[in-house]
Design an enzyme around this catalytic site. Structure first.
Site, short mmCIF file in Angstrom:
data_model
loop_
_atom_site.label_atom_id
_atom_site.label_comp_id
_atom_site.label_asym_id
_atom_site.label_seq_id
_atom_site.Cartn_x
_atom_site.Cartn_y
_atom_site.Cartn_z
CD GLU A 109 10.16 20.55 -10.67
OE1 GLU A 109 10.18 19.96 -11.76
OE2 GLU A 109 9.13 21.02 -10.18
CE LYS B 118 9.46 23.58 -12.55
NZ LYS B 118 8.72 23.23 -13.75
C1 5MM Z 1 3.25 20.43 -14.94
O1 5MM Z 1 3.44 19.52 -13.88
C2 5MM Z 1 4.67 18.81 -13.92
C3 5MM Z 1 4.47 17.35 -14.05
O2 5MM Z 1 3.97 16.79 -12.89
P1 5MM Z 1 3.69 15.18 -12.82
O3 5MM Z 1 4.93 14.48 -13.25
O4 5MM Z 1 3.36 15.00 -11.37
O5 5MM Z 1 2.56 14.88 -13.70
C4 5MM Z 1 5.54 19.19 -12.71
O6 5MM Z 1 6.76 18.53 -12.66
C5 5MM Z 1 5.82 20.65 -12.82
O7 5MM Z 1 6.74 20.86 -13.86
C6 5MM Z 1 6.38 21.25 -11.57
O8 5MM Z 1 5.87 20.67 -10.40
C7 5MM Z 1 6.07 22.73 -11.54
O9 5MM Z 1 4.69 22.89 -11.75
P2 5MM Z 1 3.89 23.86 -10.78
O10 5MM Z 1 2.44 23.55 -11.07
O11 5MM Z 1 4.31 23.51 -9.39
O12 5MM Z 1 4.31 25.26 -11.20
#
Ligand code: 5MM
Length: 340
Positions: free
Chosen positions: A178, A220
Site C-alpha cells: 500500500e 493497494k
Molecule cells: C483503516 O485504516 C488503516 C490504518 O490506519 P492507521 O495505521 O493510520 O491507524 C489504513 O491503513 C487503511 O487501511 C488505509 O489507509 C485505507 O483506508 P481508507 O480509509 O483510506 O480507505
C-alpha cells in the site's frame, strides 16, 4: 508450492467481485473515529465494534478478507471464538497490518517513512500461527511544495514496502503493498497522477529487485483524484480515466489485483469511482476495494456506540459491502443509494 499458495490466495482475495474490509485502525486512529461519536476508546469497545462488523450476516458474499490490527487478531467474540476463527469459518480470510506506523524521515522535512521491519520475520511467523493469511504495510506520501515528495523519500518507502513483501512471501503470506499518496492538499489531479506514477514506478522497481512474486501479491493504491482542498474537483470520467491510465502504465499485468483505498473520499464517491473504473474494463487485473473509512464511516454514524443501534449499523455495513461489490462489476448506480 509456496508460489502456488501465494498465487491462489491472492487470486481468491479478488475473485467474485469481492473486496476487503480495512479494519486495522491503530489505537490513535480508532480513537479519532470513536471520539466523533462520543464512544470511549476502551479495549472492550474496540472489541464490541469489531464484533459488530465481523458478525454482520451476509457480508461473506461481498467481503473476501479483513485486515486486522494486532490487538484485534488476539481478541475474540463474546462467545469466546477468536475473531480469526470466526472470520475463517465464514469463508473470510483474516489479514494483519504489520507496519508500525510512520515517523518523520530524517533530514527530509515534511516527509515520512514507515517503520516496522525490525523483527518482522518473527512477528509474521506468530501472525501466521494466529491465522493470518495475508498482510498489509502502508507507506505514506504527502504532496506538498514543488520538491515534496522527494525522489529519495519515494525510494526509501518503496524499499521498505519491498522488504516487507519479500518477508511475507518467504512465509507464504500474501503481501498487500500500500503506497498511499495522500489526498490532503490543494494539488490538482495532474499532480496526483504525476506523483502516483513516480511512486508506483519506484515500488515496482524495488519489488523486482527484491524478487517479490508479482503474481502472489496485491497492490493497494490511491485513486487519481485532486487534493481535498483543490478548487477544481474532477468528475467521474476524469478520475476513472486518469486512474486507469496511471495503473496501466505502472502496474504490471502479472499482479492479480488492485484493491483501492478510499483515502478520505465519501462512501458514495468511493463506490462511484470504483464503478466508473470497472465500467471502462476489461482490465489486466481484477479491480476491487480495500476500504477503511468508505466502508466504516456510515456504520459508525449509525451505531453511535448504542446496543439498540447494532442491527441498523450492520444493515448499513451490509449495504456498503453490497454496493461496492456491484461496483466491481460496473453495476452500481448512484440511485441505488436512495433506494434502500
Ligand atoms: C483503516 O485504516 C488503516 C490504518 O490506519 P492507521 O495505521 O493510520 O491507524 C489504513 O491503513 C487503511 O487501511 C488505509 O489507509 C485505507 O483506508 P481508507 O480509509 O483510506 O480507505
Amino acid at each position: 508450492m509456496i508460489r502456488d499458495n501465494l498465487m491462489a490466495t491472492a487470486q481468491a482475495l479478488v475473485a467474485n467481485q469481492k473486496g476487503l474490509l480495512a479494519a486495522d485502525e491503530s489505537h490513535s486512529t480508532i480513537k479519532k473515529r470513536f471520539d466523533a461519536i462520543r464512544v470511549e476508546n476502551s479495549e472492550e469497545n474496540r472489541r464490541r465494534y469489531r464484533e459488530l462488523l465481523f458478525t454482520t450476516e451476509g457480508i461473506e458474499r461481498y467481503i473476501s478478507g479483513v485486515i486486522l490490527f494486532d490487538e484485534t487478531l488476539r481478541q475474540a467474540a463474546r462467545d469466546g471464538t477468536p475473531f480469526a476463527e470466526l472470520l475463517s469459518r465464514r469463508g473470510i480470510m483474516p489479514g494483519i497490518k504489520v507496519d508500525r506506523g510512520t515517523k518523520a524521515l530524517a533530514l527530509h522535512p515534511g516527509e515520512e517513512i514507515t517503520e516496522g521491519l525490525d523483527g518482522l520475520r518473527e512477528r509474521l511467523a506468530e501472525y501466521k500461527r494466529l491465522g493470518a493469511r495475508f498482510a498489509k504495510w502502508r507507506a505514506v506520501i504527502a504532496i506538498k511544495e514543488q520538491d515534496v515528495p522527494t525522489c529519495f523519500a519515494m525510494r526509501a518507502n518503496a524499499h521498505g514496502l519491498a522488504r516487507y513483501a519479500a518477508l511475507c512471501q518467504e512465509l507464504d503470506i500474501v503481501p498487500i503493498v500500500e503506497p498511499e499518496v495522500l489526498m490532503d492538499g490543494d494539488h490538482d489531479i495532474e499532480r496526483c497522477e504525476d506523483v502516483t506514477s513516480r511512486v508506483l514506478e519506484a515500488v515496482f522497481t524495488e519489488l523486482d529487485a527484491h524478487r517479490v512474486l508479482l503474481e502472489g501479491m496485491l497492490l493497494k493504491p490511491n485513486m487519481i483524484v485532486a487534493g481535498l482542498q483543490c478548487a477544481a474537483q474532477e468528475g467521474l470520467r476524469r478520475v476513472s480515466e486518469a486512474t486507469i491510465r496511471c495503473m496501466s502504465r505502472y502496474v504490471p499485468a502479472a499482479v492479480p489485483g488492485i484493491v483501492f483505498l478510499s483515502g478520505g473520499q465519501s462512501a458514495e464517491d468511493a463506490t462511484d469511482h470504483l464503478n466508473a473504473i470497472n465500467s471502462m474494463g476489461p482490465h489486466p487485473w481484477q479491480i476491487s476495494y480495500s476500504y477503511g473509512r468508505a466502508l466504516q464511516a456510515p456504520v459508525l454514524a449509525a451505531w453511535q456506540g448504542q446496543q439498540a443501534h447494532r442491527l441498523a449499523a450492520q444493515q448499513t455495513f451490509l449495504k456498503r459491502c453490497r454496493l461496492n461489490s456491484l461496483a466491481c462489476n460496473g453495476k452500481y448506480s448512484r440511485s441505488m443509494e436512495a433506494a434502500e
